[in-house]
Write a protein that holds these residues in place. Structure first.
Motif, PDB file in Angstrom:
ATOM      1  N   GLY A   1     -37.140 -10.561 -28.918  1.00 44.51           N
ATOM      2  CA  GLY A   1     -35.815 -10.833 -29.492  1.00 44.51           C
ATOM      3  C   GLY A   1     -34.713 -10.277 -28.607  1.00 44.51           C
ATOM      4  O   GLY A   1     -33.698 -10.938 -28.340  1.00 44.51           O
ATOM      5  N   ILE A   2     -34.909  -9.041 -28.127  1.00 48.60           N
ATOM      6  CA  ILE A   2     -33.895  -8.398 -27.271  1.00 48.60           C
ATOM      7  C   ILE A   2     -33.769  -9.172 -25.951  1.00 48.60           C
ATOM      8  O   ILE A   2     -32.674  -9.355 -25.422  1.00 48.60           O
ATOM      9  CB  ILE A   2     -34.233  -6.903 -27.046  1.00 48.60           C
ATOM     10  N   GLU A   3     -34.904  -9.660 -25.448  1.00 46.95           N
ATOM     11  CA  GLU A   3     -34.863 -10.488 -24.219  1.00 46.95           C
ATOM     12  C   GLU A   3     -33.970 -11.710 -24.429  1.00 46.95           C
ATOM     13  O   GLU A   3     -33.180 -12.082 -23.560  1.00 46.95           O
ATOM     14  CB  GLU A   3     -36.273 -10.989 -23.869  1.00 46.95           C
TER      15      GLU A   3
ATOM     16  N   ILE B   1     -28.228 -14.188 -23.829  1.00 45.46           N
ATOM     17  CA  ILE B   1     -26.924 -14.621 -24.351  1.00 45.46           C
ATOM     18  C   ILE B   1     -25.816 -13.779 -23.733  1.00 45.46           C
ATOM     19  O   ILE B   1     -24.808 -14.285 -23.260  1.00 45.46           O
ATOM     20  CB  ILE B   1     -26.884 -14.497 -25.900  1.00 45.46           C
ATOM     21  N   GLU B   2     -26.012 -12.455 -23.763  1.00 45.44           N
ATOM     22  CA  GLU B   2     -25.057 -11.527 -23.140  1.00 45.44           C
ATOM     23  C   GLU B   2     -25.877 -10.335 -22.651  1.00 45.44           C
ATOM     24  O   GLU B   2     -26.576  -9.701 -23.454  1.00 45.44           O
ATOM     25  CB  GLU B   2     -24.022 -11.061 -24.186  1.00 45.44           C
ATOM     26  N   PRO B   3     -25.820 -10.016 -21.377  1.00 49.77           N
ATOM     27  CA  PRO B   3     -26.672  -8.945 -20.841  1.00 49.77           C
ATOM     28  C   PRO B   3     -26.557  -7.638 -21.630  1.00 49.77           C
ATOM     29  O   PRO B   3     -25.453  -7.197 -21.952  1.00 49.77           O
ATOM     30  CB  PRO B   3     -26.169  -8.764 -19.408  1.00 49.77           C
ATOM     31  N   VAL B   4     -27.716  -7.061 -21.961  1.00 49.01           N
ATOM     32  CA  VAL B   4     -27.765  -5.851 -22.784  1.00 49.01           C
ATOM     33  C   VAL B   4     -27.756  -4.618 -21.886  1.00 49.01           C
ATOM     34  O   VAL B   4     -28.478  -4.571 -20.886  1.00 49.01           O
ATOM     35  CB  VAL B   4     -29.034  -5.859 -23.666  1.00 49.01           C
ATOM     36  N   ASP B   5     -26.942  -3.618 -22.246  1.00 45.00           N
ATOM     37  CA  ASP B   5     -26.903  -2.361 -21.488  1.00 45.00           C
ATOM     38  C   ASP B   5     -27.777  -1.301 -22.133  1.00 45.00           C
ATOM     39  O   ASP B   5     -28.375  -0.478 -21.459  1.00 45.00           O
ATOM     40  CB  ASP B   5     -25.464  -1.841 -21.421  1.00 45.00           C
ATOM     41  N   LEU B   6     -27.767  -1.322 -23.466  1.00 47.98           N
ATOM     42  CA  LEU B   6     -28.362  -0.183 -24.156  1.00 47.98           C
ATOM     43  C   LEU B   6     -28.989  -0.655 -25.469  1.00 47.98           C
ATOM     44  O   LEU B   6     -28.395  -1.459 -26.189  1.00 47.98           O
ATOM     45  CB  LEU B   6     -27.244   0.839 -24.439  1.00 47.98           C
TER      46      LEU B   6
END
Lengths: 265, 411
Positions: free
Chosen positions: A104-106, A111-116
């Protein structure tokens, strides 16, 4: 800054009962809420957003009624919410659950790059504390568990203080990374008036296992590497003993002996 | 009974009840004992959006009206009347500004008011001008683009903590009451200092200060409305703010009952819970009925006020005019009598309920460890500030005489 908080809907803390026959929690009819530890994870995400700007996304895996915990997340300051819901997920252990969350996080990362990513240190219903570290392992992102304080943060990294068994240590982690946090880290806010109204109108994105391209051989009870053999409410036993002696000094000496004998000290 | 009639009002109740339970109750005893303002609560109020309840969305508020303000003040005061004053006095200080401000002034001040970034306070009372506001001695003499302010205000709630003070001054002493004007004076302006911090009976976590003005130069852009119209704005302000004090009084009465009833149910004497003694049970029933009557009075009034207040605000924003002018265009009803009635009745109920509750619970209620004596100390202020009970009676009888005089010969 794009922060993802992982939350779970669990029975309210004062309301957890176990079916002695199956060893499972009795969930039907029990009032549920956001896992209390996750409130701290989400609060930290919202505080970082207020400080640095950006977006807070929240993800949960659970049955249809788990949507409530996502609406609650909006009330607490989240911007976007995602629900993983599929019969294929049913009965997953922590290995399977963290795999599903990482998929899910991938997708959120696409959609919008995750930092944390921030998780609570554990849930109040199964208490394992696995999810944070396991998500980081699936993502191949660095991890710090039992985080009690964010020391500093900049564009490239975050420095945190984490609890260890005999003290604490300070770690700097490059983004993207995964934290799981303990209750010392903040004091979760009361849901705002605006948030409560937004929660009712918020759109919940729902994804199946196929939507997040999860390998179904890693999901669900039959594919889990662990099994719950038994869960039970431990019996509460109270025992006491009197330490005899003429003077306080003598009593103290005897008490120390008893504690040593039983290897308490 | 809840009087919320729309979603916003219901969520105001839900939010303030949770704030009271989770944030105020753990803090109130310590802040009361130390007579200390709580920065921690200030932050909580900011985060939950309490300061902007009654301000329009254009300024970052939530678009509610006098009802939302009163509901929040009731529920917060139900836990602690002192800590409730942080948003309470900021609204009181800002209402005259909000009524009389030009579009530019609103845009300058409202966003930070709505977010709670800046706190407001109301400064009318002087050592020799309490109930007789017309006797105020603080002067503001025009000097070019400035007013030069000299004088002192005392008993000012949220003193020193607030950033902006709406101060009643005389810009034309020779005209007496017709010279009274309102100026917004910012903390930190040269010559503006704080005098004595008062030690009080109740509402102790809210700081009460003396304000001292020595040749304070205030830009003329900080004048509210026009010179000499101060008393008019003040009366209009009190019409809208007194239901707030009434709501606070209802909250105090309810809070005292919330402590008392569970105690009377568990306290046993003569082999039975003392609430089952009819003398005590009937007393509680009377107190509960009076509290409910007060609540009905407050929200009936505020809902009627909002029917005018909210359209006036909407029009002022659309037309770039003042809220005061738009209220006038709507042939605004004068609320003075009803506001005074609500404040008179509810503040007396609060004092009676708190007093009787202490008696009902007995010795334990006299102890500081038990959260009841504080309600009795806090209740008293509602009979005093924003006009004593006697001043409320003056307002009511003056209105009644006018009302009946205008009916003469109508029969």
């Amino acid at each position: 800054m794009h922060i993802v908080a992982c939350v779970k809907q669990t029975p309210k803390s004062d309301n957890v009962k176990i079916d002695p026959a199956t060893g499972c929690l009795i969930r039907s009819g029990a009032a549920s809420a956001m896992n209390p530890f996750d409130e701290y994870a989400l609060e930290e995400a919202v505080m970082l957003k207020e400080q640095l700007g950006g977006t807070v996304s929240v993800i949960t895996m659970g049955p249809p009624q788990a949507e409530a915990v996502l609406r609650d997340s909006i009330a607490r300051g989240a911007d976007k919410v995602y629900q993983l819901g599929d019969m294929a997920f049913a009965g997953s252990d922590t290995w399977s659950t963290s795999y599903a969350l990482s998929k899910g996080i991938e997708k959120i990362n696409g959609i919008e790059p995750v930092d944390l990513v921030i998780c609570g240190k554990q849930t109040n219903d199964s208490d394992t504390g696995h999810i944070g570290p396991q998500v980081s392992a699936w993502m191949k992102w660095p991890n710090a568990a039992f985080v009690k304080k964010v020391v500093s943060v900049n564009e490239k990294s975050i420095t945190v203080e984490r609890l260890t068994e005999d003290g604490s240590e300070i770690l700097e982690l490059p983004f993207p990374c995964v934290l799981s946090v303990v209750k010392d880290i903040n004091s979760p806010r009361v849901r705002s008036v605006k948030g409560r109204i937004a929660a009712k109108r918020a759109e919940v994105t729902k994804w199946t296992a196929d939507d997040v391209a999860a390998d179904k051989n890693k999901l669900g009870m039959k594919n889990c590497p662990t099994r719950v053999v038994k869960s039970f409410v431990p019996k509460r036993e109270v025992c006491s003993a009197n330490v005899e002696g003429a003077t306080a000094k003598e009593k103290a000496a005897k008490l120390v002996e008893i504690l040593k004998e039983n290897k308490y000290i | 009974m809840d009087y919320a009639i729309n979603e916003l009002e219901q969520e105001v109740l839900n939010t303030t009840r949770e704030l009271a339970q989770k944030k105020i109750k753990p803090l109130r005893a310590e802040m009361d004992a130390k007579e200390q303002f709580s920065k921690e609560m200030l932050e909580e109020y900011k985060k939950s959006g309490i300061f902007g309840l009654w301000l329009p969305e254009e300024y970052g508020g939530l678009g509610g009206g006098i009802t939302c303000l009163a509901m929040a003040f009731e529920e917060l005061s139900r836990a602690c009347a002192g800590l409730a004053l942080t948003p309470g006095t900021s609204a009181l200080g800002a209402i005259p500004m909000y009524l009389a401000a030009t579009k530019e002034q609103r845009e300058r001040w409202c966003p930070d008011l709505a977010s709670g970034k800046k706190l407001w306070a109301f400064a009318l009372t002087e050592p020799e001008a309490g109930s007789d506001a017309t006797a105020l001695k603080t002067t503001a003499i025009k000097d070019g683009d400035y007013y030069v302010v000299n004088g002192a205000k005392h008993f000012i709630s949220t003193g020193k903590e607030a950033d902006f003070y709406t101060v009643a001054v005389n810009t034309n002493p020779s005209r007496g009451a017709r010279g009274i004007s309102l100026l917004v004076i910012e903390k930190g302006t040269e010559g503006f200092s704080f005098g004595k911090k008062e030690e009080k009976m109740g509402i102790r976590s809210n700081p009460t200060y003396e304000l001292i003005f020595e040749n304070v130069r205030v830009p003329k852009e900080n004048l509210l409305g026009s010179e000499g119209r101060g008393l008019l704005y003040l009366q209009e302000t009190l019409d809208y703010s007194r239901p707030g004090v009434a709501a606070q009084a209802v909250g105090i009465a309810q809070g005292a009952l919330d402590v008392t009833i569970p105690y009377l149910r568990t306290r046993k004497q003569f082999g039975q819970p003392i609430i089952t003694f009819q003398a005590l049970g009937h007393k509680v029933a009377e107190l509960a009925a009076k509290t409910e009557a007060g609540r009905a009075m407050v929200y009936n009034l505020t809902h009627r006020m909002d029917e005018e207040f909210l359209p006036a605000v909407k029009n002022a924003l659309a037309n770039g005019t003042t809220v005061h002018d738009e209220l006038k265009k709507l042939k605004g009803a004068r609320w003075t009598k009803y506001s005074a009635e609500a404040k008179l009745f509810c503040s007396n109920v609060a004092m009676e309920v708190a007093d009787e509750c202490v008696t009902l619970c007995g010795g334990i209620a006299y102890m500081r460890d038990f959260p009841l004596e504080k309600y009795m100390r806090d209740a008293k202020i509602t009979q005093i500030y924003e006009g004593t009970v006697h001043i409320q009676k003056n307002e009511i009888i003056t209105a009644l005489i006018k009302e009946y005089a205008s009916k003469e010969g109508e029969e």
